[in-house]
Design a protein around this motif. Sequence first.
Motif, PDB file in Angstrom:
ATOM      1  N   VAL A  61       0.881  -1.165   0.000  1.00 19.26           N
ATOM      2  CA  VAL A  61       0.000   0.000   0.000  1.00 19.26           C
ATOM      3  C   VAL A  61       0.914   1.210   0.000  1.00 19.26           C
ATOM      4  CG1 VAL A  61      -1.751   1.295   1.265  1.00 19.26           C
ATOM      5  CG2 VAL A  61      -1.827  -1.196   1.257  1.00 19.26           C
ATOM      6  N   THR A  62       0.809   2.069  -1.025  1.00 19.88           N
ATOM      7  CA  THR A  62       1.660   3.248  -1.143  1.00 19.88           C
ATOM      8  C   THR A  62       0.799   4.491  -1.000  1.00 19.88           C
ATOM      9  OG1 THR A  62       3.115   2.058  -2.659  1.00 19.88           O
ATOM     10  CG2 THR A  62       3.318   4.463  -2.605  1.00 19.88           C
ATOM     11  N   ILE A  63       1.151   5.337  -0.027  1.00 18.04           N
ATOM     12  CA  ILE A  63       0.403   6.557   0.239  1.00 18.04           C
ATOM     13  C   ILE A  63       1.243   7.750  -0.184  1.00 18.04           C
ATOM     14  CG2 ILE A  63      -0.697   7.972   2.019  1.00 18.04           C
ATOM     15  CD1 ILE A  63      -0.808   5.340   3.707  1.00 18.04           C
ATOM     16  N   ASP A  64       0.645   8.640  -0.962  1.00 21.02           N
ATOM     17  CA  ASP A  64       1.292   9.887  -1.377  1.00 21.02           C
ATOM     18  C   ASP A  64       0.342  11.003  -0.987  1.00 21.02           C
ATOM     19  OD1 ASP A  64       2.967  11.774  -2.510  1.00 21.02           O
ATOM     20  OD2 ASP A  64       2.113  11.509  -4.516  1.00 21.02           O
ATOM     21  N   ALA A  65       0.742  11.827  -0.021  1.00 17.37           N
ATOM     22  CA  ALA A  65      -0.154  12.869   0.485  1.00 17.37           C
ATOM     23  C   ALA A  65       0.512  14.238   0.457  1.00 17.37           C
ATOM     24  CB  ALA A  65      -0.583  12.545   1.916  1.00 17.37           C
ATOM     25  N   ASP A  66      -0.266  15.240   0.064  1.00 15.99           N
ATOM     26  CA  ASP A  66       0.153  16.635   0.128  1.00 15.99           C
ATOM     27  C   ASP A  66      -0.493  17.219   1.374  1.00 15.99           C
ATOM     28  OD1 ASP A  66       0.654  19.329  -0.075  1.00 15.99           O
ATOM     29  OD2 ASP A  66      -0.251  19.564  -2.050  1.00 15.99           O
ATOM     30  N   LEU A  67       0.313  17.546   2.383  1.00 12.91           N
ATOM     31  CA  LEU A  67      -0.198  18.018   3.665  1.00 12.91           C
ATOM     32  C   LEU A  67      -0.501  19.507   3.687  1.00 12.91           C
ATOM     33  CD1 LEU A  67       2.228  16.060   6.017  1.00 12.91           C
ATOM     34  CD2 LEU A  67      -0.081  15.417   5.289  1.00 12.91           C
ATOM     35  N   GLY A  68      -0.234  20.191   2.591  1.00 15.78           N
ATOM     36  CA  GLY A  68      -0.472  21.632   2.578  1.00 15.78           C
ATOM     37  C   GLY A  68       0.396  22.329   3.612  1.00 15.78           C
ATOM     38  N   MET A  69      -0.130  23.379   4.228  1.00 18.82           N
ATOM     39  CA  MET A  69       0.667  24.132   5.199  1.00 18.82           C
ATOM     40  C   MET A  69       0.902  23.342   6.483  1.00 18.82           C
ATOM     41  SD  MET A  69      -1.511  27.172   6.840  1.00 18.82           S
ATOM     42  CE  MET A  69      -2.887  26.831   7.889  1.00 18.82           C
ATOM     43  N   LEU A  70       0.126  22.290   6.703  1.00 18.91           N
ATOM     44  CA  LEU A  70       0.345  21.446   7.863  1.00 18.91           C
ATOM     45  C   LEU A  70       1.750  20.848   7.823  1.00 18.91           C
ATOM     46  CD1 LEU A  70      -1.072  20.331  10.377  1.00 18.91           C
ATOM     47  CD2 LEU A  70      -1.824  18.405   8.990  1.00 18.91           C
ATOM     48  N   GLY A  71       2.247  20.614   6.616  1.00 20.55           N
ATOM     49  CA  GLY A  71       3.597  20.105   6.450  1.00 20.55           C
ATOM     50  C   GLY A  71       4.664  21.068   6.945  1.00 20.55           C
ATOM     51  N   ASN A  72       4.322  22.352   7.034  1.00 18.30           N
ATOM     52  CA  ASN A  72       5.264  23.341   7.567  1.00 18.30           C
ATOM     53  C   ASN A  72       5.236  23.396   9.086  1.00 18.30           C
ATOM     54  OD1 ASN A  72       5.937  24.143   4.955  1.00 18.30           O
ATOM     55  ND2 ASN A  72       4.304  25.653   4.897  1.00 18.30           N
ATOM     56  N   LEU A  73       4.129  22.965   9.679  1.00 15.39           N
ATOM     57  CA  LEU A  73       3.968  23.055  11.128  1.00 15.39           C
ATOM     58  C   LEU A  73       4.433  21.805  11.862  1.00 15.39           C
ATOM     59  CD1 LEU A  73       0.395  24.629  11.155  1.00 15.39           C
ATOM     60  CD2 LEU A  73       2.583  25.821  11.405  1.00 15.39           C
ATOM     61  N   ILE A  74       4.339  20.680  11.186  1.00 14.16           N
ATOM     62  CA  ILE A  74       4.712  19.403  11.790  1.00 14.16           C
ATOM     63  C   ILE A  74       5.735  18.749  10.879  1.00 14.16           C
ATOM     64  CG2 ILE A  74       3.850  17.138  12.472  1.00 14.16           C
ATOM     65  CD1 ILE A  74       1.125  18.504  12.881  1.00 14.16           C
ATOM     66  N   PRO A  75       6.829  18.232  11.439  1.00 14.71           N
ATOM     67  CA  PRO A  75       7.846  17.601  10.593  1.00 14.71           C
ATOM     68  C   PRO A  75       7.249  16.486   9.739  1.00 14.71           C
ATOM     69  CG  PRO A  75       8.644  17.836  12.844  1.00 14.71           C
ATOM     70  CD  PRO A  75       7.194  18.217  12.856  1.00 14.71           C
ATOM     71  N   ALA A  76       7.544  16.509   8.455  1.00 15.67           N
ATOM     72  CA  ALA A  76       6.995  15.530   7.515  1.00 15.67           C
ATOM     73  C   ALA A  76       7.335  14.106   7.943  1.00 15.67           C
ATOM     74  CB  ALA A  76       7.504  15.805   6.108  1.00 15.67           C
ATOM     75  N   ARG A  77       8.529  13.911   8.469  1.00 14.06           N
ATOM     76  CA  ARG A  77       8.947  12.566   8.895  1.00 14.06           C
ATOM     77  C   ARG A  77       8.047  12.044  10.015  1.00 14.06           C
ATOM     78  NH1 ARG A  77       9.690   7.989   7.626  1.00 14.06           N
ATOM     79  NH2 ARG A  77      10.859   6.709   9.029  1.00 14.06           N
ATOM     80  N   GLU A  78       7.632  12.947  10.918  1.00 13.11           N
ATOM     81  CA  GLU A  78       6.742  12.550  12.025  1.00 13.11           C
ATOM     82  C   GLU A  78       5.381  12.105  11.487  1.00 13.11           C
ATOM     83  OE1 GLU A  78       4.461  14.615  15.801  1.00 13.11           O
ATOM     84  OE2 GLU A  78       6.346  15.485  15.121  1.00 13.11           O
TER      85      GLU A  78
END
Length: 92
Positions: A61-78
């Motif tokens: 199962v491969t997930i590809d997500a665009d987190l929008g500005m949330l990606g700036n607030l929370i580390p993408a790795r987390e």
Amino acid sequence: MIQMVDRAFEEAFRGLVPGPVTITGQQKTWQGSVMKFSLIARMGFIKNPISGTVEVTERDVTIDADLGMLGNLIPAREVQSNLETRWRKLLA
């Protein structure tokens, strides 16, 4: 496997981000073995759209997500680590 992913989708994003974040407006459509999804992460008066795809094969199962500005607030790795752990538990 597709049916399992379809049922697990709503639960996978619930509580993903710590703090007062509410997930609303979840939408998903399937085209073959690929699910396109979108949802809104609400933080107070802020609405953050999240969109992406989930590709299902016999083994992965491969997930590809665009987190929008949330990606700036929370580390993408987390976020990635949390999603991987949640999906593994939901699909076990």
